[in-house]
Design a protein around this motif. Sequence first.
Motif, PDB file in Angstrom:
ATOM      1  N   ALA A 196       0.836  -1.209   0.000  1.00 37.13           N
ATOM      2  CA  ALA A 196       0.000   0.000   0.000  1.00 37.13           C
ATOM      3  C   ALA A 196       0.866   1.253   0.000  1.00 37.13           C
ATOM      4  N   ASN A 197       1.967   1.212   0.732  1.00 31.77           N
ATOM      5  CA  ASN A 197       2.877   2.364   0.773  1.00 31.77           C
ATOM      6  C   ASN A 197       3.466   2.647  -0.599  1.00 31.77           C
ATOM      7  N   GLY A 198       3.806   1.593  -1.328  1.00 36.12           N
ATOM      8  CA  GLY A 198       4.325   1.774  -2.683  1.00 36.12           C
ATOM      9  C   GLY A 198       3.280   2.341  -3.624  1.00 36.12           C
ATOM     10  N   ALA A 199       2.017   1.916  -3.451  1.00 37.34           N
ATOM     11  CA  ALA A 199       0.944   2.422  -4.309  1.00 37.34           C
ATOM     12  C   ALA A 199       0.684   3.908  -4.071  1.00 37.34           C
ATOM     13  N   LEU A 200       0.973   4.396  -2.865  1.00 38.89           N
ATOM     14  CA  LEU A 200       0.738   5.798  -2.516  1.00 38.89           C
ATOM     15  C   LEU A 200       1.994   6.654  -2.614  1.00 38.89           C
TER      16      LEU A 200
END
Length: 263
Positions: A196-200
């Motif tokens: 999720a951190n990579g997606a954001l």
Amino acid sequence: STLRGLGIPPHSLLLPARPAAAIASAGAAMVCSVLGGHFALLMQALLFTFTCGVLVWKKYMENSDRTWFEFGLDSSKQIAGAGWIHVANMVCAILFAGKLAGVDGCTWYAANIMIDTTLGVFVEWCLLKGVQLLLAGLSCEALSVLLESGSYRDGTGNFRPAAYMLQMAVWLFIVTCMKISMVALMQAMPVLVYTANGALAGFEYNAKVKLFVVMICVPLMMNTFQFVLTDNFIKKKKGDGATSDSRGLQDKDALLLQHELRP
């Protein structure tokens, strides 16, 4: 030359020194937090409005005999569950922010939503079915009728407050169990949070933009899926609703028949 002899660059006198507190606050301002003041509260208000709007839209789109009163009772269970999950996600975002390198509170909140609205919905369905099967296995017929999801009336059409309150309590219990299991899963598999951190990562340049994405855009996609899917299995099924209501109708017909046969 005197300044150079002391090791002090002459141009340093032209630049005012920045206090350490100002530097620290500037760095903190770039970190996205779900408790970011009035802007974060506005995002949460928009999220609640959106939640109610999705459910109303589904009622307009569906083709069923569910009344607006029954829809309101079904939706109140979803809204209560979603509100409780929202608070739990906020707490998780605050408690776990900074626990993983480079992961802020907004990312934790988004990761919770993504998992709750996908795997979490399946867990809720399994728990609801499990409760129903358990009651059937224990032959608790009276309790099974009261906990028949989406059925709030007796055979004569009267509203049963006890059925609604029991169903609400069971649903909140199911939602709580789901939330605990999903938090445990994220703690055991931090790769989910890092994903999720990579997606954001593309929104790190502005904390308010990232907060808007996390509080509005992500729920816009994920919660719509969750609300529509969950509403399908918590509302009264035509066959299931007929079973409980027909018991009352049959009893009423039997009483009428006995009255007519009396000499």
